[in-house]
Structure formats: structure tokens, C-alpha cells
Design a protein around this motif. Structure first.
Motif, PDB file in Angstrom:
ATOM      1  N   ILE A  62       0.834  -1.197   0.000  1.00  0.00           N
ATOM      2  CA  ILE A  62       0.000   0.000   0.000  1.00  0.00           C
ATOM      3  C   ILE A  62       0.874   1.253   0.000  1.00  0.00           C
ATOM      4  O   ILE A  62       0.585   2.236  -0.690  1.00  0.00           O
ATOM      5  CB  ILE A  62      -0.952  -0.026   1.211  1.00  0.00           C
ATOM      6  CG1 ILE A  62      -1.948  -1.184   1.070  1.00  0.00           C
ATOM      7  CG2 ILE A  62      -1.688   1.302   1.348  1.00  0.00           C
ATOM      8  CD1 ILE A  62      -2.766  -1.464   2.304  1.00  0.00           C
ATOM      9  N   LYS A  63       1.982   1.212   0.748  1.00  0.00           N
ATOM     10  CA  LYS A  63       2.892   2.358   0.808  1.00  0.00           C
ATOM     11  C   LYS A  63       3.762   2.483  -0.446  1.00  0.00           C
ATOM     12  O   LYS A  63       4.470   3.483  -0.598  1.00  0.00           O
ATOM     13  CB  LYS A  63       3.789   2.243   2.039  1.00  0.00           C
ATOM     14  CG  LYS A  63       3.040   2.411   3.352  1.00  0.00           C
ATOM     15  CD  LYS A  63       3.979   2.266   4.543  1.00  0.00           C
ATOM     16  CE  LYS A  63       3.232   2.465   5.859  1.00  0.00           C
ATOM     17  NZ  LYS A  63       4.133   2.299   7.028  1.00  0.00           N
ATOM     18  N   SER A  64       3.713   1.488  -1.329  1.00  0.00           N
ATOM     19  CA  SER A  64       4.535   1.499  -2.540  1.00  0.00           C
ATOM     20  C   SER A  64       3.734   1.806  -3.798  1.00  0.00           C
ATOM     21  O   SER A  64       4.279   1.745  -4.901  1.00  0.00           O
ATOM     22  CB  SER A  64       5.241   0.140  -2.697  1.00  0.00           C
ATOM     23  OG  SER A  64       6.079  -0.137  -1.594  1.00  0.00           O
ATOM     24  N   VAL A  65       2.461   2.131  -3.665  1.00  0.00           N
ATOM     25  CA  VAL A  65       1.612   2.438  -4.826  1.00  0.00           C
ATOM     26  C   VAL A  65       2.043   3.763  -5.443  1.00  0.00           C
ATOM     27  O   VAL A  65       2.188   4.774  -4.743  1.00  0.00           O
ATOM     28  CB  VAL A  65       0.124   2.491  -4.421  1.00  0.00           C
ATOM     29  CG1 VAL A  65      -0.727   3.018  -5.573  1.00  0.00           C
ATOM     30  CG2 VAL A  65      -0.368   1.111  -4.003  1.00  0.00           C
ATOM     31  N   VAL A  66       2.251   3.769  -6.745  1.00  0.00           N
ATOM     32  CA  VAL A  66       2.617   5.006  -7.451  1.00  0.00           C
ATOM     33  C   VAL A  66       1.552   5.459  -8.445  1.00  0.00           C
ATOM     34  O   VAL A  66       1.571   6.607  -8.886  1.00  0.00           O
ATOM     35  CB  VAL A  66       3.984   4.869  -8.172  1.00  0.00           C
ATOM     36  CG1 VAL A  66       5.097   4.711  -7.178  1.00  0.00           C
ATOM     37  CG2 VAL A  66       3.963   3.699  -9.160  1.00  0.00           C
ATOM     38  N   ASN A  67       0.614   4.562  -8.812  1.00  0.00           N
ATOM     39  CA  ASN A  67      -0.460   4.959  -9.713  1.00  0.00           C
ATOM     40  C   ASN A  67      -1.601   3.947  -9.611  1.00  0.00           C
ATOM     41  O   ASN A  67      -1.387   2.808  -9.153  1.00  0.00           O
ATOM     42  CB  ASN A  67       0.030   5.066 -11.163  1.00  0.00           C
ATOM     43  CG  ASN A  67      -0.700   6.158 -11.933  1.00  0.00           C
ATOM     44  OD1 ASN A  67      -1.831   6.518 -11.594  1.00  0.00           O
ATOM     45  ND2 ASN A  67      -0.063   6.686 -12.963  1.00  0.00           N
ATOM     46  N   LEU A 205       3.097   0.518 -22.495  1.00  0.00           N
ATOM     47  CA  LEU A 205       3.483   1.814 -21.975  1.00  0.00           C
ATOM     48  C   LEU A 205       2.589   2.085 -20.766  1.00  0.00           C
ATOM     49  O   LEU A 205       1.364   2.143 -20.890  1.00  0.00           O
ATOM     50  CB  LEU A 205       3.318   2.902 -23.037  1.00  0.00           C
ATOM     51  CG  LEU A 205       3.755   4.317 -22.633  1.00  0.00           C
ATOM     52  CD1 LEU A 205       4.343   5.044 -23.835  1.00  0.00           C
ATOM     53  CD2 LEU A 205       2.597   5.115 -22.052  1.00  0.00           C
ATOM     54  N   VAL A 206       3.206   2.221 -19.593  1.00  0.00           N
ATOM     55  CA  VAL A 206       2.455   2.363 -18.346  1.00  0.00           C
ATOM     56  C   VAL A 206       2.841   3.679 -17.672  1.00  0.00           C
ATOM     57  O   VAL A 206       4.020   3.889 -17.366  1.00  0.00           O
ATOM     58  CB  VAL A 206       2.737   1.183 -17.390  1.00  0.00           C
ATOM     59  CG1 VAL A 206       1.983   1.377 -16.073  1.00  0.00           C
ATOM     60  CG2 VAL A 206       2.348  -0.138 -18.045  1.00  0.00           C
ATOM     61  N   PRO A 207       1.883   4.572 -17.430  1.00  0.00           N
ATOM     62  CA  PRO A 207       2.187   5.824 -16.719  1.00  0.00           C
ATOM     63  C   PRO A 207       2.705   5.537 -15.314  1.00  0.00           C
ATOM     64  O   PRO A 207       2.082   4.783 -14.552  1.00  0.00           O
ATOM     65  CB  PRO A 207       0.837   6.546 -16.671  1.00  0.00           C
ATOM     66  CG  PRO A 207       0.019   5.916 -17.742  1.00  0.00           C
ATOM     67  CD  PRO A 207       0.472   4.493 -17.819  1.00  0.00           C
ATOM     68  N   TYR A 208       3.834   6.136 -14.974  1.00  0.00           N
ATOM     69  CA  TYR A 208       4.443   5.888 -13.667  1.00  0.00           C
ATOM     70  C   TYR A 208       4.104   7.057 -12.732  1.00  0.00           C
ATOM     71  O   TYR A 208       3.103   7.035 -12.042  1.00  0.00           O
ATOM     72  CB  TYR A 208       5.958   5.701 -13.826  1.00  0.00           C
ATOM     73  CG  TYR A 208       6.633   5.085 -12.627  1.00  0.00           C
ATOM     74  CD1 TYR A 208       6.478   3.742 -12.341  1.00  0.00           C
ATOM     75  CD2 TYR A 208       7.428   5.856 -11.781  1.00  0.00           C
ATOM     76  CE1 TYR A 208       7.090   3.168 -11.232  1.00  0.00           C
ATOM     77  CE2 TYR A 208       8.050   5.292 -10.674  1.00  0.00           C
ATOM     78  CZ  TYR A 208       7.872   3.956 -10.403  1.00  0.00           C
ATOM     79  OH  TYR A 208       8.474   3.395  -9.308  1.00  0.00           O
ATOM     80  N   ALA A 209       4.916   8.068 -12.722  1.00  0.00           N
ATOM     81  CA  ALA A 209       4.652   9.246 -11.886  1.00  0.00           C
ATOM     82  C   ALA A 209       5.183  10.464 -12.628  1.00  0.00           C
ATOM     83  O   ALA A 209       6.191  10.394 -13.326  1.00  0.00           O
ATOM     84  CB  ALA A 209       5.321   9.105 -10.525  1.00  0.00           C
ATOM     85  N   GLY A 210       4.501  11.618 -12.450  1.00  0.00           N
ATOM     86  CA  GLY A 210       4.909  12.786 -13.207  1.00  0.00           C
ATOM     87  C   GLY A 210       4.735  12.523 -14.686  1.00  0.00           C
ATOM     88  O   GLY A 210       3.693  12.072 -15.149  1.00  0.00           O
TER      89      GLY A 210
END
Length: 375
Positions: A62-67, A205-210
Motif C-alpha cells: 500500500i505504501k509502494s503504490v505510485v499509480n 506503456l504504463v504511466p508511472y509518476a509525473g
């Protein structure tokens, strides 16, 4: 009745760490052996999981979720230069993208806090049965004794082959790049399906962060260098004018064969070592969780009712029941491959004017609702 107290875990990837955390919580003494200098390396996984898998992994995940996503867009690309045909997979549950390296580091911290002992830079090449116990050996040095040895060595599967848990090994190869774009795209994963990319699998292609994205290719009938070349080609064709930086390349093996034998006596395989992988996507985290929880259930049953010699049998029965849907997935995937792979599905979707499906469970892609048709 033989009581299990001491467990040796070979491998400190996700499967080994989750197994160690689970066993420590249940009162076992656990030693963990890892051939690399730290956990979380080498990086190789995209990290897309269902809400079911997320909550079973607990706080570290849960603390490692980025999207978070609710759909995938499939783009079927043909050789004629036509506009790609798009099919939307709409999920009823959320799909989470987790930072796999961060997840493993947080699991490591929990395992250390619970008393697990780590032996880093220790490559285990033998498991030795001796007087009803087991020892593990690294370059002639023995560790143990242990009542149970858990093999969580990942897709390379050297020890599981030695113990005949997974005699026939078939792997795909996946390579990925973390890229930053000048202009962000829609916040949804894209799956690229073309025989030029892979006949039996796909690119993504997977959106990560930013404005960072994971771009990858998976293939089962090519050498590593060929898969890497296909990844570079995909980057050039799709994003060459938009990429500002490629931060890193990484990749690894992905098990393809059907679920292997779970264990032999008290030597038990978990995670990629026994191939509990979803055959359509190559996703393995779900199988990691189910295999470790199956081992936990088997140990609880034997603690109450059984003998230790029955551990592998009980574990295998529980695991095969938990993952029984994977057998039908493998059968359907085999048929898809025979008729030409995923690209053929694109031809059929275009002919039938299918524009999307609703997927009930992310971990069971065969449970589709009625197709959505173009008007």
C-alpha cells in the motif's frame, strides 16, 4: 508428530521476503539467503497488481503504490500502416502500480524487525537432506539445519530443477525502459499488439509518476538481444520526438510453463520458481501471494493434524485449488497462439466491431462481460 520450527528461505526477492514475513508472523525461525548484495535487485518487474493482491501484501504494498488505473487500452497494429484498432478493457476493480523495489525494501524492513536473519551475497547451490533435517550449501559452506527449506529463487529455477519440482522450464524475456516525456500522455496503460513486436505477447506503456513512463516488450521466441532491439524500436516509433530522458533499462525472465509440482518432502517452491504466472500477461505477483499463503495454510493444517512428511502433498493440493483457474488460462492461451497470437484477436475484434470489454477480476482475464460494439 514432527514439529516445524526452523525454516531456510533461498532467495530474497518478493516471494522469499513475503514468505519470510508470513512464516515469522506465525512463529517460525527464519534464515534468508540472497545471492545479491541487497534486496530489490535486479529490477525486472512492472508491478501491476489487483486490489486483492495489494491488500494481501499489506502495508508494504500500500505504501509502494505510485499509480492507480481502471482500464487498459489495447492497440492492435497491422502491417498496412492503418490506424491502430483500439479495444478498451474496463476493470470493475482498481489496478495498482507498485514500485517493486520499494515494496521489497519495506518487506525487508518488516522481516528484520520480526527477527529474520539475512545472509546477503550468499549463493545457495545445494539443498542437502541429513538425518531428517535439511542444510543449504554455498560454495562448500553449509547452513542449518532446517525443518523446511523454501525455494524462492525466481524464474532461473536451478534448485527446483535439481529437486525435480519443475523439470521442464520455459521462459519469456521482458525488457523495460523508464522514460520521461516532454508532454504527458493519457493516464492509462497502453498495450501494443503487433507481430512485429511479438507474435505471442506484446509491448506496453504504463504511466508511472509525473511524466515518467514504463515502456516494455515481452517475447517468448526471441533471444534477449532481439527483445532488447524490439524495445528500442518501439521507443523510436512511438516516442522518439517526445522523450527527454531514458533513466534506466532493466529486464529478466518470465516463467511460461504451467504450474509445477509445489514441493518434495519438506523442500517447497514458491513464486516464480514453480511458475504460478498468469499466462496472458506474464504477471507473477498474484502467484507469489497465493503460493506463500498456500504454504502457510499447509503448515497450519499439519501442525494440527498431520505428519511433516505430508507437507509437500498438502501444499500442492491447496496451491492447485487456489490457482485452478490458471489451468484454463493456459489452455485458452495455447489456442490463441495456435491461431496466430494476439494479433489474430485484433483482426476478429475489428471484423466484429468490438470496442471494449468489462473485466470482472484483474487476476482472471477470461471473466469478460458482454462486448461493447461500435455503432
Amino acid at each position: 508428530m514432527y514439529e516445524v520450527r526452523d525454516v531456510g528461505v533461498v532467495g530474497a526477492g518478493l516471494a522469499g521476503l513475503y514468505a519470510s514475513k508470513t512464516l515469522l508472523r506465525e512463529g517460525y525461525s527464519v534464515d534468508i539467503f540472497e545471492e545479491h548484495r541487497a534486496v530489490g535487485i535486479p529490477k525486472h518487474c512492472t508491478g501491476l497488481i489487483s486490489s486483492y493482491t495489494l491488500y494481501l501484501l499489506g502495508k508494504p504494498a500500500i505504501k509502494s503504490v505510485v499509480n492507480v488505473f481502471d482500464r487498459y487500452e489495447l492497440l492492435f497494429i497491422n502491417h498496412k500502416g492503418d490506424k491502430p484498432y483500439r479495444v478498451t478493457l474496463q476493470f470493475r476493480e482498481r489496478v495498482y502500480l507498485v514500485d517493486r523495489v520499494n515494496l521489497e525494501k519495506k518487506l525487508y524492513e518488516e522481516v528484520v524487525a520480526q527477527g529474520g536473519r539475512f545472509f546477503l551475497k550468499t549463493h545457495i547451490n545445494r539443498v542437502i537432506a541429513l538425518h531428517g533435517k535439511y542444510r543449504v550449501s554455498s560454495n562448500g559452506r553449509a547452513y542449518g539445519p532446517y525443518d523446511v527449506v523454501v525455494i524462492a529463487e525466481g524464474a532461473k529455477r536451478v534448485l527446483v530443477r535439481k529437486h525435480s519440482l519443475c523439470p521442464n522450464v520455459t521462459n519469456a524475456i521482458g525488457f523495460q525502459a523508464m522514460v520521461k516525456l516532454r508532454e504527458g500522455l493519457a493516464d492509462v496503460p497502453y498495450i501494443f499488439i503487433s507481430s512485429n513486436i511479438s507474435r505471442y505477447f506484446f509491448g506496453w506503456l504504463v504511466p508511472y509518476a509525473g511524466r515518467e513512463y514504463l515502456v516494455g516488450v515481452m517475447d517468448s521466441n526471441s533471444r534477449a538481444t532481439e527483445v532488447f532491439t524490439k524495445l528500442l524500436s518501439l521507443l523510436r516509433k512511438l516516442l522518439s520526438h517526445n522523450i527527454t530522458r531514458i533513466r534506466e533499462f532493466f529486464g529478466g525472465y518470465i516463467p511460461l510453463n504451467k504450474l509445477c509440482i509445489g514441493g518434495s518432502n519438506r523442500v517447497i517452491g514458491v513464486g516464480d520458481a514453480i511458475s504460478p504466472v498468469k499466462p496472458f500477461t506474464g504477471g507473477g505477483i498474484y502467484g507469489v501471494v497465493e503460493s506463500v499463503n498456500s504454504l502457510s495454510d499447509a503448515l497450519k493444517l499439519l501442525r494440527e493434524y498431520g505428519e511433516s512428511t505430508e507437507l509437500a502433498y498438502i501444499y500442492g493440493r491447496i496451491l492447485s485449488q487456489r490457482l485452478k483457474r490458471l489451468a484454463s488460462h493456459h489452455a485458452v492461451k495455447g489456442i490463441v497462439d495456435l491461431v496466430g497470437g494476439f494479433s489474430t484477436l485484433g483482426v476478429i475484434a475489428r471484423l466484429l466491431r468490438i470496442k471494449g470489454y468489462c473485466v470482472k477480476y484483474y487476476d482472471d482475464m477470461l471473466r469478460l462481460g458482454k462486448p461493447l460494439l461500435t455503432s
